[in-house]
Write a protein that holds these residues in place. Structure first.
Motif, PDB file in Angstrom:
ATOM      1  N   ASP A  73       0.825  -1.202   0.000  1.00 14.33           N
ATOM      2  CA  ASP A  73       0.000   0.000   0.000  1.00 14.33           C
ATOM      3  C   ASP A  73       0.858   1.250   0.000  1.00 14.33           C
ATOM      4  O   ASP A  73       1.661   1.455   0.922  1.00 14.33           O
ATOM      5  N   ARG A  74       0.686   2.054  -1.021  1.00 14.93           N
ATOM      6  CA  ARG A  74       1.316   3.372  -1.141  1.00 14.93           C
ATOM      7  C   ARG A  74       2.816   3.375  -0.875  1.00 14.93           C
ATOM      8  O   ARG A  74       3.344   4.323  -0.309  1.00 14.93           O
ATOM      9  N   ASP A  75       3.480   2.308  -1.253  1.00 13.76           N
ATOM     10  CA  ASP A  75       4.921   2.208  -1.021  1.00 13.76           C
ATOM     11  C   ASP A  75       5.291   2.447   0.438  1.00 13.76           C
ATOM     12  O   ASP A  75       6.389   2.902   0.749  1.00 13.76           O
ATOM     13  N   GLU A  76       4.372   2.141   1.358  1.00 12.48           N
ATOM     14  CA  GLU A  76       4.629   2.363   2.775  1.00 12.48           C
ATOM     15  C   GLU A  76       4.546   1.100   3.602  1.00 12.48           C
ATOM     16  O   GLU A  76       5.322   0.917   4.533  1.00 12.48           O
ATOM     17  N   HIS A  77       3.568   0.243   3.320  1.00 13.13           N
ATOM     18  CA  HIS A  77       3.321  -0.942   4.137  1.00 13.13           C
ATOM     19  C   HIS A  77       3.164  -2.182   3.272  1.00 13.13           C
ATOM     20  O   HIS A  77       2.436  -2.166   2.284  1.00 13.13           O
TER      21      HIS A  77
END
Length: 154
Positions: A73-77
């Motif tokens: 997700d969104r290069d975050e998680h």
């Protein structure tokens, strides 16, 4: 990169599937930008091994298959989930000194925490469960064999 990426594979609850699950996850994450020769990749490989091994060893033939899901997700998680159809949730066993098994969930929880992530177990609508680990997404970090840079380049 996209706001959301997903990948999934369903495998038979068989010992050979543990290796197949690891290979699938590492290959998919490499496509998403996480090099296979990083500490994070090694940690993910171990988490997937433990999760898949738990299904194979502890569903007692009541889950003929298991599914490994990946979501970024969104290069975050990054979320790694392993779902089986066995209704019993994993139990934390006392860690006896002579005990050869029963520490998988402790290992997974510790590895997730070390990476700044968390472990979650939740029921599925079909009566099984999903054991998932959510980790911060850190592509291309800490390669453990040091890669020398070519001379004259920065």
């Amino acid at each position: 990169m996209a706001d959301h990426l997903e990948a999934s594979v369903t495998l038979p609850s068989d010992p050979a599937s543990v290796s197949a699950a690891r290979t699938y996850v590492v290959g998919t994450l490499a496509e998403w930008g996480l090099s296979a020769d990083t500490d994070v990749s090694d940690t993910i490989r171990l988490i997937v091994s433990e999760l898949a091994t738990n299904v194979v060893q502890h569903t007692l033939g009541q889950s003929p298959t298991f599914t490994v899901d990946l979501a970024l997700d969104r290069d975050e998680h990054l979320r790694i989930g392993v779902t089986d159809s066995h209704p019993r949730f994993p139990k934390r066993l006392p860690a006896a000194v002579q005990q050869d098994n029963g520490r998988g969930m402790v290992i997974i929880r510790w590895l997730a925490a070390e990476c700044g992530g968390r472990l979650e177990v939740r029921p599925t609508r079909e009566g099984g469960k999903t054991v998932s680990v959510e980790l911060p997404w850190t592509p291309r970090t800490e390669q453990h064999p040091a890669t020398p840079r070519p001379k004259g380049r920065r």
